[in-house]
Each structure stands twice: as C-alpha cells, then as structure tokens.
Write a protein that holds these residues in place. Structure first.
Motif, mmCIF file in Angstrom:
data_model
loop_
_atom_site.group_PDB
_atom_site.id
_atom_site.type_symbol
_atom_site.label_atom_id
_atom_site.label_comp_id
_atom_site.label_asym_id
_atom_site.label_seq_id
_atom_site.Cartn_x
_atom_site.Cartn_y
_atom_site.Cartn_z
ATOM 1 N N ALA A 1 1.000 -1.044 0.010
ATOM 2 C CA ALA A 1 -0.012 -0.005 0.042
ATOM 3 C C ALA A 1 0.787 1.346 -0.044
ATOM 4 O O ALA A 1 0.240 2.171 -0.431
ATOM 5 C CB ALA A 1 -1.058 0.049 1.296
ATOM 6 N N LEU A 2 2.033 1.204 0.198
ATOM 7 C CA LEU A 2 2.949 2.371 0.326
ATOM 8 C C LEU A 2 3.403 2.779 -1.218
ATOM 9 O O LEU A 2 3.490 1.827 -1.858
ATOM 10 C CB LEU A 2 4.276 1.974 1.282
ATOM 11 N N PRO A 3 4.019 3.762 -1.271
ATOM 12 C CA PRO A 3 4.327 4.135 -2.615
ATOM 13 C C PRO A 3 5.672 3.274 -3.121
ATOM 14 O O PRO A 3 6.332 3.117 -2.122
ATOM 15 C CB PRO A 3 4.880 5.482 -2.543
ATOM 16 N N ARG A 4 5.513 2.976 -4.234
ATOM 17 C CA ARG A 4 6.459 1.815 -4.684
ATOM 18 C C ARG A 4 7.404 2.601 -5.708
ATOM 19 O O ARG A 4 7.171 3.450 -6.280
ATOM 20 C CB ARG A 4 5.964 0.878 -5.651
ATOM 21 N N VAL A 5 8.848 2.047 -5.221
ATOM 22 C CA VAL A 5 10.158 2.377 -6.052
ATOM 23 C C VAL A 5 10.720 1.387 -6.379
ATOM 24 O O VAL A 5 10.651 0.210 -5.956
ATOM 25 C CB VAL A 5 10.811 3.362 -5.369
ATOM 26 N N VAL B 1 17.012 -5.539 -10.524
ATOM 27 C CA VAL B 1 15.888 -4.344 -10.253
ATOM 28 C C VAL B 1 15.402 -4.592 -8.910
ATOM 29 O O VAL B 1 14.555 -5.890 -9.166
ATOM 30 C CB VAL B 1 15.343 -3.938 -11.237
ATOM 31 N N PHE B 2 15.342 -4.135 -7.821
ATOM 32 C CA PHE B 2 14.560 -4.277 -6.738
ATOM 33 C C PHE B 2 13.592 -3.363 -6.525
ATOM 34 O O PHE B 2 13.735 -2.189 -7.066
ATOM 35 C CB PHE B 2 15.368 -4.180 -5.574
ATOM 36 N N GLU B 3 12.260 -3.805 -5.893
ATOM 37 C CA GLU B 3 11.097 -3.066 -5.955
ATOM 38 C C GLU B 3 10.604 -3.083 -4.565
ATOM 39 O O GLU B 3 10.564 -4.410 -3.890
ATOM 40 C CB GLU B 3 9.928 -3.458 -6.833
ATOM 41 N N GLY B 4 10.373 -1.787 -4.004
ATOM 42 C CA GLY B 4 9.743 -1.866 -2.463
ATOM 43 C C GLY B 4 9.209 -0.549 -2.282
ATOM 44 O O GLY B 4 9.031 0.369 -3.122
ATOM 45 N N ALA B 5 9.307 -0.448 -1.066
ATOM 46 C CA ALA B 5 8.997 1.195 -0.362
ATOM 47 C C ALA B 5 10.132 1.569 0.279
ATOM 48 O O ALA B 5 11.076 0.870 0.714
ATOM 49 C CB ALA B 5 7.982 0.788 0.654
ATOM 50 N N LEU B 6 10.147 3.063 -0.038
ATOM 51 C CA LEU B 6 11.415 3.713 0.579
ATOM 52 C C LEU B 6 11.201 3.618 2.152
ATOM 53 O O LEU B 6 10.306 3.512 2.902
ATOM 54 C CB LEU B 6 11.160 5.415 0.521
ATOM 55 N N LEU B 7 12.491 3.420 2.620
ATOM 56 C CA LEU B 7 12.605 3.038 4.256
ATOM 57 C C LEU B 7 11.735 4.173 5.026
ATOM 58 O O LEU B 7 11.320 3.809 6.208
ATOM 59 C CB LEU B 7 13.987 2.694 4.636
ATOM 60 N N VAL C 1 17.344 4.272 -0.090
ATOM 61 C CA VAL C 1 17.123 3.089 0.560
ATOM 62 C C VAL C 1 15.705 2.498 0.876
ATOM 63 O O VAL C 1 14.864 3.247 1.075
ATOM 64 C CB VAL C 1 17.771 3.085 2.165
ATOM 65 N N ILE C 2 15.424 1.340 0.361
ATOM 66 C CA ILE C 2 14.205 0.660 0.311
ATOM 67 C C ILE C 2 14.134 -0.617 1.249
ATOM 68 O O ILE C 2 15.059 -1.203 1.322
ATOM 69 C CB ILE C 2 13.576 0.579 -1.211
ATOM 70 N N LEU C 3 12.869 -0.982 1.523
ATOM 71 C CA LEU C 3 12.572 -2.304 1.962
ATOM 72 C C LEU C 3 11.898 -2.873 0.704
ATOM 73 O O LEU C 3 10.888 -2.556 0.317
ATOM 74 C CB LEU C 3 11.442 -2.250 3.012
#
Length: 162
Positions: free
Chosen positions: A46-50, A62-68, A118-120
């Motif tokens: 649900a968080l903005p994805r990067v 290429v990693f995808e997730g949310a900003l820490l 930095v992303i999770l």
C-alpha cells in the motif's frame, strides 16, 4: 481418547507453524518512543512503490519496494526538515531472521538528505524474493558492496545515540 489427544496436538502444532509463517511474512517496527507496528506484505504494497538498480555479488538486479522513510513513518520517525539537531544522532537497526544486523544513520536513509535511496524490497527482477532473501530485503542504492543489503529482514528499530 487417544484420537482426541492426537487431534488436539495436531491443531496445536499446526497453529504454531501458521503463527511462525505469519511472523516471517511481516517486519516488526519499533520507533524512538517505543511505538510498535507490524508491517505485513499488504501494508508494504500500500506504500508508494519505487524501483532501484543494484549489483548483488557481481550481478545487476532491479529491486522493488517502499522507501525506508515511508516504512519508518509507521512508527513516527522524523523525516525531511525534522531531521536536525538531536535527530542527526538517530540510528536505524535492521535485523534479519538469521541474526545478521546493520546500523544506518537515519539522516542517511532520508530522501530529503541524499539522492541514493534506501528501500525495503519485496521483489527482485519482477518476482517475489525467494526464501533465502525474503520475503523482505533492505537495499541501499549506491553501495559498492551489498554488505548492508540485509536479507530476510525481521525487525527494524530506531534508536537515539546519546
């Protein structure tokens, strides 16, 4: 009677396995004031994805997730212009299920302070992270070695260095 006992034992063991699996599909967050939050896959989604590109052991991914920072906002972490003075001594401790830990300075994870993100992450190269990496992985854009790319993230907590 034995059948009843066996059935109760089976249900008890099965519920323990389900609870352990549920725990491995979430990240325990703890803020500076002790505020706690359990981040699940749907909440991360649900968080903005990067997406960020990073090399891992010589291979580009290429990693995808949310900003820490967006993740840490769930436990009231300061961000942007609020990171000044004593907040510059705040650290982020990221722990993995296997006991691996890294510490990052909070300011160094903030998008308003630096260009590298930095992303999770929960996805790599378009697919969910496999069991030896995920379901969550910390990825630090711009790192020359993936030493801070914590796999199997289980907990993230903020602490203030005094």
């Amino acid at each position: 009677m034995r059948l009843c006992f066996a059935l109760i034992a089976f249900v008890w063991v099965a519920s323990g396995v389900a609870a352990a699996e549920d725990a491995s599909l979430s990240v325990a967050l703890v803020g500076l004031d002790g505020q706690q939050f359990t981040l699940t896959m749907p909440e991360l989604d649900a968080l903005p994805r990067v997406k960020i590109s990073a090399n891992e052991h010589g291979a580009p991914h290429v990693f995808e997730g949310a900003l820490l920072g967006d993740v840490l906002a769930k436990v009231g972490a300061p961000a942007g212009k609020a990171i000044r003075g004593v907040e510059l001594a705040d650290v982020v401790i990221v722990e993995a299920r296997d006991g691996y830990k890294v510490a990052l300075d909070l300011a160094g994870t903030d998008a308003a302070m630096r260009t590298d993100r930095v992303i999770l992450a929960d996805r790599m190269d378009g697919s969910s992270l496999d069991a030896d990496k995920g379901p969550f992985q910390l990825v630090v854009e711009g790192d020359l070695r993936p030493a801070r790319a914590v796999r199997m993230v289980s907990a993230i907590r903020l602490e203030r260095v005094r």
